[in-house]
Design an enzyme around this catalytic site. Structure first.
Site, PDB file in Angstrom:
ATOM      1  N   LYS A  93       0.837  -1.206   0.000  1.00  0.00           N
ATOM      2  CA  LYS A  93       0.000   0.000   0.000  1.00  0.00           C
ATOM      3  C   LYS A  93       0.868   1.251   0.000  1.00  0.00           C
ATOM      4  O   LYS A  93       0.591   2.228  -0.698  1.00  0.00           O
ATOM      5  CB  LYS A  93      -0.950  -0.006   1.212  1.00  0.00           C
ATOM      6  CG  LYS A  93      -2.074  -1.015   1.054  1.00  0.00           C
ATOM      7  CD  LYS A  93      -2.858  -1.228   2.333  1.00  0.00           C
ATOM      8  CE  LYS A  93      -3.823  -2.397   2.170  1.00  0.00           C
ATOM      9  NZ  LYS A  93      -4.490  -2.787   3.424  1.00  0.00           N
ATOM     10  N   GLN A 138      -4.303  -1.531   9.570  1.00  0.00           N
ATOM     11  CA  GLN A 138      -4.168  -2.862   8.956  1.00  0.00           C
ATOM     12  C   GLN A 138      -4.735  -3.916   9.910  1.00  0.00           C
ATOM     13  O   GLN A 138      -4.327  -3.986  11.071  1.00  0.00           O
ATOM     14  CB  GLN A 138      -2.687  -3.147   8.647  1.00  0.00           C
ATOM     15  CG  GLN A 138      -2.467  -4.433   7.896  1.00  0.00           C
ATOM     16  CD  GLN A 138      -3.129  -4.438   6.506  1.00  0.00           C
ATOM     17  OE1 GLN A 138      -2.974  -3.493   5.741  1.00  0.00           O
ATOM     18  NE2 GLN A 138      -3.866  -5.499   6.199  1.00  0.00           N
ATOM     19  N   ASP A 188     -10.849   3.185   4.278  1.00  0.00           N
ATOM     20  CA  ASP A 188     -11.243   1.793   4.042  1.00  0.00           C
ATOM     21  C   ASP A 188     -12.769   1.651   4.039  1.00  0.00           C
ATOM     22  O   ASP A 188     -13.301   0.626   3.633  1.00  0.00           O
ATOM     23  CB  ASP A 188     -10.683   0.883   5.154  1.00  0.00           C
ATOM     24  CG  ASP A 188      -9.434   0.133   4.715  1.00  0.00           C
ATOM     25  OD1 ASP A 188      -9.256  -0.046   3.497  1.00  0.00           O
ATOM     26  OD2 ASP A 188      -8.642  -0.269   5.594  1.00  0.00           O
TER      27      ASP A 188
END
Ligand code: NDP
Length: 281
Positions: free
Chosen positions: A53, A97, A120
């Site tokens: 990422k 994460q 997200d």
């Protein structure tokens, strides 16, 4: 013979567009968007995802900051970091994460991220927004899949769509987004009886279950679109999807490969969301 949907190429296209936009903003003196990536603990797969990422951000001209906390970090410490990042004006997007180490309430952590920075789109607040069809951020994997469908001009309107898997990050939001595009959507899961009855009648199948080569050619109808979300590492180290690519591609009209299909699109959607978050400044 089916058309292989090239998520890698489309992801590159989208990243290049993002970069061009950011470069032109920079010329006008507008700062580059920025993403804070929070990693807690030592999970090797998570470390790889974070690295990927960050690399994708760098290529697209997005500034990324990594915040690493040890495996022993307490929930309070993680929440304190999120609160700090929420207030930090130089940060546009925050990504935590997952999975988080045992003892840390993942939901509580995600819901602490400010909705404007939750790129997200995992927080309750953002789930509510896309449920109602007024989301600023699309959840990354389903959002990326919509871009792929658009690229290959696959119209969802009136189609029989079968989503296999009902997780909060893939299956459920995917079903909702297909419904918003006027698909007739069926969600199947581990308790579904006679799964084939659904898959054989589907125009579009999205499989996201984490079972290597589960969906086989004899389970689909001629001309179906097969979107394979699965990422499964085999004992020989190779990565494979949830669909048996070889048998499905004989019957499908369109199919995504693994790797190189949905995976790169998930990252592209994350970058789009980060750019969108920065536009609010
Ligand atoms: P989860 O483990 O959270 O959910 C799996 C879902 O599959 C559950 O709803 C489960 O049903 C269902 N399921 C399991 N076995 C069967 C079966 N035999 N028949 C029908 N349904 C079944 O997985 P995720 O959604 O997080 O991920 C799914 C896959 O996608 C994984 O391989 C993951 O690595 C991959 N993934 C890929 C991404 C990408 O960018 N390409 C992003 C995210 C995930 P039940 O609810 O009844 O238990």
């Amino acid at each position: 013979m089916s058309t292989i949907m090239d998520g890698k190429a489309l992801s590159c296209e989208i990243r290049a567009e993002i970069k061009a936009k950011i470069d032109s903003q920079k010329e006008k003196g507008i700062e580059a968007p920025s993403l804070a990536v929070v990693l807690v603990g030592n999970d090797p797969a998570s470390k790889i995802y974070v690295r990927n990422k960050k690399n994708a951000c760098a290529e697209a001209g997005i500034t990324s900051y990594e915040y690493t906390l040890p495996e022993t970090a307490t929930e309070e410490e993680v929440l304190a970091l999120i609160e700090k990042l929420n207030c930090d004006e130089k940060i546009n997007g925050i990504l935590v994460q997952v999975p988080l180490p045992k003892g840390i309430d993942e939901k509580k952590v995600i819901d602490t991220i400010s909705p404007e920075k939750d790129v997200d789109a995992f927080s309750e607040s953002n789930i509510g927004k896309y449920f109602l069809g007024n989301a600023k951020f699309l959840p990354c994997t389903p959002g990326g899949i919509l871009h792929l469908l658009d690229k290959y001009e696959i119209d969802v309107n009136g189609k029989n769509c079968v989503v296999i898997g009902r997780s909060n990050i893939v299956g459920k939001p995917m079903a909702l987004l297909l419904l918003q595009r006027n698909g007739t959507v069926t969600v199947c899961h581990s308790r579904t009886k006679n799964l084939e009855e659904y898959t054989k009648n589907a125009d579009i199948i999205i499989v996201a279950i984490g079972k290597p080569k589960f969906l086989t050619g004899d389970m689909i109808k001629e001309g179906a679109v097969v979107i394979d979300v699965g990422i499964n590492r085999l004992p020989d180290g190779k990565v494979t999807g949830d669909a048996d690519f070889e048998s499905c591609k004989e019957k499908a009209s369109f199919i995504t490969p693994v790797p190189g299909g949905v995976g790169p699109m998930t990252i592209a959607q994350l970058l789009l969301n980060t750019l969108e978050a920065s536009n609010d400044k």
